[in-house]
Design an enzyme around this catalytic site. Structure first.
Site, PDB file in Angstrom:
ATOM      1  N   SER A   1       1.113  -0.948   0.410  1.00 21.95           N
ATOM      2  CA  SER A   1      -0.185   0.152   0.030  1.00 21.95           C
ATOM      3  C   SER A   1       1.193   0.960   0.326  1.00 21.95           C
ATOM      4  O   SER A   1       2.119   1.584   0.753  1.00 21.95           O
ATOM      5  CB  SER A   1      -0.960  -0.357   1.456  1.00 21.95           C
ATOM      6  N   GLU A   2       0.900   2.041  -1.504  1.00 26.22           N
ATOM      7  CA  GLU A   2       1.995   2.805  -1.062  1.00 26.22           C
ATOM      8  C   GLU A   2       2.363   4.139  -0.485  1.00 26.22           C
ATOM      9  O   GLU A   2       2.725   5.219  -0.431  1.00 26.22           O
ATOM     10  CB  GLU A   2       1.924   3.696  -2.885  1.00 26.22           C
ATOM     11  N   ASN A   3       1.178   4.250   0.543  1.00 26.16           N
ATOM     12  CA  ASN A   3       1.189   5.694   1.685  1.00 26.16           C
ATOM     13  C   ASN A   3       2.052   4.749   2.633  1.00 26.16           C
ATOM     14  O   ASN A   3       2.585   5.727   3.027  1.00 26.16           O
ATOM     15  CB  ASN A   3       0.067   5.327   2.369  1.00 26.16           C
ATOM     16  N   GLY A   4       2.357   3.541   3.099  1.00 26.59           N
ATOM     17  CA  GLY A   4       3.694   3.213   3.497  1.00 26.59           C
ATOM     18  C   GLY A   4       3.650   1.967   3.960  1.00 26.59           C
ATOM     19  O   GLY A   4       4.212   1.475   5.425  1.00 26.59           O
TER      20      GLY A   4
ATOM     21  N   SER B   1       8.241   4.432   0.292  1.00 28.37           N
ATOM     22  CA  SER B   1       7.422   3.077  -0.138  1.00 28.37           C
ATOM     23  C   SER B   1       7.968   3.735  -1.810  1.00 28.37           C
ATOM     24  O   SER B   1       7.231   3.046  -2.873  1.00 28.37           O
ATOM     25  CB  SER B   1       6.326   3.936   0.093  1.00 28.37           C
TER      26      SER B   1
END
Lengths: 220, 249
Positions: A46-49, A88
């Site tokens: 999940s690219e928020n981290g 990320s």
């Protein structure tokens, strides 16, 4: 018969291989997580981290500090890891992610994608989509073959502002699995069960190449 | 004290005495005036500096340039500052959750620069690492590339993007100590540590403020050298945007 959204997700899930790190976009791509075959181990980014996205929490166990890129409450799994948004996108840019699955408004026959803006109407922003398509080594687009007005979304050239150029290689729609050929054009790889090549050709505004015998998709 | 420390008398008890603590959000943001450029941490409503936003709304500063991944929702987060017409320009990657934002943008009241999320994050990182610019493939061949220098490395095109230059970075952490060292919790980490590194003045609000020595140096995410002011926030609402659950059956 054309596939449902779940059917599209189910077909895409067959592209996932054991040990893959996968980034799933919002919409149909998110549904892919429900159909990952048993025995296949994948790590969802999940690219928020977050690497190792788990299922939604049980009711009452939601944690406002733990969300995915779609802002949904989620959970972690044993082995999950949290990091900041720069790292990320660092792992995205460095091509550590094996497979990226995202939605699109339009895809062109040379692999351009548009999915972030309709001038004068809709301005939501690109989020991480431009970073993902510019760097991913393996991208699958999950989308409807035609838009709500009945117009093809597989075009000779995109009409909307681009998200990325010459980056899409595979598309799965409710009608077909298609490959974007390096020299341009859509190659029909598979048909949805009972859908004819002519029907797909009619729904495809860009150049479509089809062999005499195009197999039907197999969805378990 | 420092003489003994620097001259090798390590047996002497020495504590880091630098104290960054301020009373509350009102004090922390007191010198933020009209026209400043602010970075605000958070992703969606997750990990946003709620207390400082409340104080900025109360103070009524205007003509702000805000750098943040999102613009809040209509009645929370940066959305509150938009309602007060405090924001002149918004630099963000995704603003889909905010009707007032879309209205101000389409009517031309608000200047908006939408940039890829990874570009946003890495421009923060560059500022905190003292690097003037970065090269990224994100946006090549799109309208994001307009007016930007393109460089080719090993056969692939990259855009040159500059490090951010923000007057203030305002972040939210889970725990912090009086020297400004910060620890974040779960995915509320997001943009907070990289923005904390990127402000000329960095303000951190924390859920729990502790004395120096209480945080394990190995577990600190943001070294206090990057943080200029810290305070313990209060009344955190921590609103959830998309409450998604599964049933136990």
């Amino acid at each position: 018969m054309a596939l449902s959204k779940e059917g599209i997700a189910q077909r895409i899930a067959k592209e996932i291989k054991d040990g893959y790190y996968v980034n799933l976009g919002i919409g149909i791509p998110t549904l892919v997580a429900n159909y990952i075959p048993k025995g296949i181990n994948v790590v969802l980014q999940s690219e928020n981290g977050l690497l190792g996205m788990g299922p939604f929490p049980y009711e009452g166990e939601e944690d406002a500090d733990l969300i995915n890129a779609g802002k949904q409450t989620i959970t972690t799994l044993p082995g999950s890891v949290i990091f900041d948004s720069a790292m990320s996108f660092g792992m995205i840019r460095a091509q550590k992610i094996d497979l990226t699955i995202l939605g699109a408004m339009e895809v062109s026959e040379n692999g351009d994608i548009a999915n972030w803006k309709i001038p004068g109407k809709m301005v939501k922003g690109m989020g991480g989509a431009m970073d993902l398509v510019a760097s991913a080594k393996n991208i699958i687009v999950a989308m409807q073959h035609v838009n709500k007005a009945g117009e093809s979304k597989l075009l000779p050239e995109c009409t909307l502002p681009l998200t990325g150029v010459k980056c899409i290689k595979k598309i799965v729609t409710e009608l077909a699995v298609l490959e974007v050929l390096p020299e341009g054009g859509f190659k029909l790889l598979e048909r949805a069960p009972g859908v004819s090549v002519d029907f797909i050709r009619n729904a495809t505004a860009g150049k479509l190449y089809a062999d005499d015998d195009v197999p039907e998709m197999v969805i378990d | 004290m420092y003489d003994a420390f620097f001259f090798g008398n390590l047996g002497a008890k020495h504590t880091i005495m630098i104290n960054k603590v301020v009373a509350d959000a009102d004090v922390a943001i007191a010198d933020i005036t009209d026209g400043k450029t602010l970075m605000l941490g958070g992703f969606g409503l997750c990990g946003i500096p709620e207390n400082c936003i409340t104080s900025l709304v109360k103070k009524g500063v205007k003509e702000l340039t805000c750098i943040s991944n999102n613009a809040g929702v209509d009645d929370f987060g940066i959305g509150l500052m938009l309602q007060g017409k405090q924001v002149k320009k918004m630099i963000a990657s995704y603003v889909g959750e905010n009707a007032e934002f879309e209205r101000q943008l389409l009517s031309g009241e608000l200047e908006v620069e939408l940039i890829p999320q990874g570009t946003l994050a890495t421009r923060c990182l560059a500022a905190g690492y003292g690097m003037p610019a970065i090269f990224t493939p994100a946006g090549v061949g799109t309208e994001v590339a307009e007016g930007k220098e393109v460089r080719n490395f090993k056969g692939k095109d990259y855009l040159m993007e500059y490090a951010f230059d923000a007057d203030f970075a305002i972040v939210k952490a889970w725990k912090g100590d009086t020297a400004g060292n910060l620890i974040f919790r779960s995915t509320s980490r997001n943009f907070n540590p990289i923005m904390a590194m990127a402000g000329k003045i960095t303000i951190a609000e924390v859920e729990e403020l502790v004395e120096v020595g209480e945080l394990d140096p190995d577990h600190i995410h943001t070294p206090g050298i990057y943080v200029h002011r810290i305070f313990q926030g209060k009344n955190y609402e921590k609103r959830i945007e998309q409450r998604t659950v599964r049933s136990k059956t």
